[in-house]
Design an enzyme around this catalytic site. Structure first.
Site, PDB file in Angstrom:
ATOM      1  N   HIS A   1     -69.898 -23.432-109.779  1.00  0.00           N
ATOM      2  CA  HIS A   1     -70.100 -21.992-109.652  1.00  0.00           C
ATOM      3  C   HIS A   1     -69.189 -21.363-108.601  1.00  0.00           C
ATOM      4  CE1 HIS A   1     -74.403 -22.381-111.506  1.00  0.00           C
ATOM      5  NE2 HIS A   1     -73.441 -22.421-112.405  1.00  0.00           N
TER       6      HIS A   1
ATOM      7  N   GLY B   1     -82.753 -30.728-106.338  1.00  0.00           N
ATOM      8  CA  GLY B   1     -82.946 -29.352-105.880  1.00  0.00           C
ATOM      9  C   GLY B   1     -82.531 -28.295-106.869  1.00  0.00           C
TER      10      GLY B   1
END
Length: 232
Positions: free
Chosen positions: A106, A172
């Site tokens: 990202h 996570g």
């Protein structure tokens, strides 16, 4: 030795003080996602978007890697085979913790991108809409992060790594965002053992062969110890 491919999400950096989309009092609660994390939002109000990412960049610059980041770096250093870290995070905490070759699918807060010519460079602490691109000179600079509706970076490399993985771990991450949510299925189809390490079960938890739930700073170092000792 089997290749290990690790996907990390916002949960691994939360204990370093960097908020997730779901934090009740975090920075994301003050801005609609469509205004600050889409190409359309940037086109409408580039000043708002630059201000938002200036805040995120300043916040990330103060953060320190935690025990989970350092444990993954230790895994890379001590494991006899290849360990590939893919992250959805735009912070640099993996690198600060000692990790190498991290694939930022990202993008990165610390990098800038020219919308006009595609040039990339290290972002200054504060960016503004009128900043000229150092390559072409046009005032078309933006944060080098992947917004909703854009194609994540490094996808060809990531799919290749998943196809060759003997062990895949997701740490996570909520499992809500594609294509990352499909990584576990891709790795499992290639024969990898799959494990989820998360504060709580993700929406894709049923796709994993093994789960370990709890704070990242606790479960990740324990899991790394197990892998390095041959117990995982």
């Amino acid at each position: 030795m089997d290749k290990i491919v690790i996907l990390t999400g916002a949960g691994i950096s939360a204990e370093s003080g960097l908020g997730t989309f779901r934090d009740k009092d975090g920075i994301w609660t003050r801005y609609p996602i469509e205004d600050v994390a889409t190409p359309e939002g940037f086109a409408r109000n580039p000043a708002l978007v630059q201000d938002f990412y200036n805040q995120r960049r300043a916040q990330a610059a103060k953060a320190q890697p935690n025990a989970a980041h350092r444990a993954l770096a230790r895994l890379q250093a001590d494991y006899a085979g290849e360990v590939v870290i893919v992250t959805q995070n735009v912070d640099a905490l993996h690198e600060a913790g000692g990790a190498r070759g991290v694939l930022h699918m990202h993008g990165e807060l610390a990098r800038a991108l020219c919308n006009a010519c595609g040039h990339r460079w290290d972002a200054p602490e504060v960016m503004a809409p009128a900043d000229p691109c150092p390559a072409c000179g046009r005032p078309e600079t933006r944060p080098d992060v992947v917004w909703f509706g854009e194609i994540p970076y490094h996808m060809d490399d990531i799919w290749t790594h998943l196809g060759g993985a003997g062990l895949f771990a997701a740490i996570g991450t909520s499992g809500n965002v594609y294509p990352a949510a499909a990584f576990v299925q891709e790795a499992a189809a290639a024969g990898a053992h799959t494990v989820e390490l998360n504060l709580e079960p993700s929406v894709t938890v049923s796709d994993f062969a093994e789960t370990r739930h709890g704070a990242a700073t606790e479960v990740v170092p324990d899991w790394v110890d197990a892998v390095l000792s041959g117990r995982a």
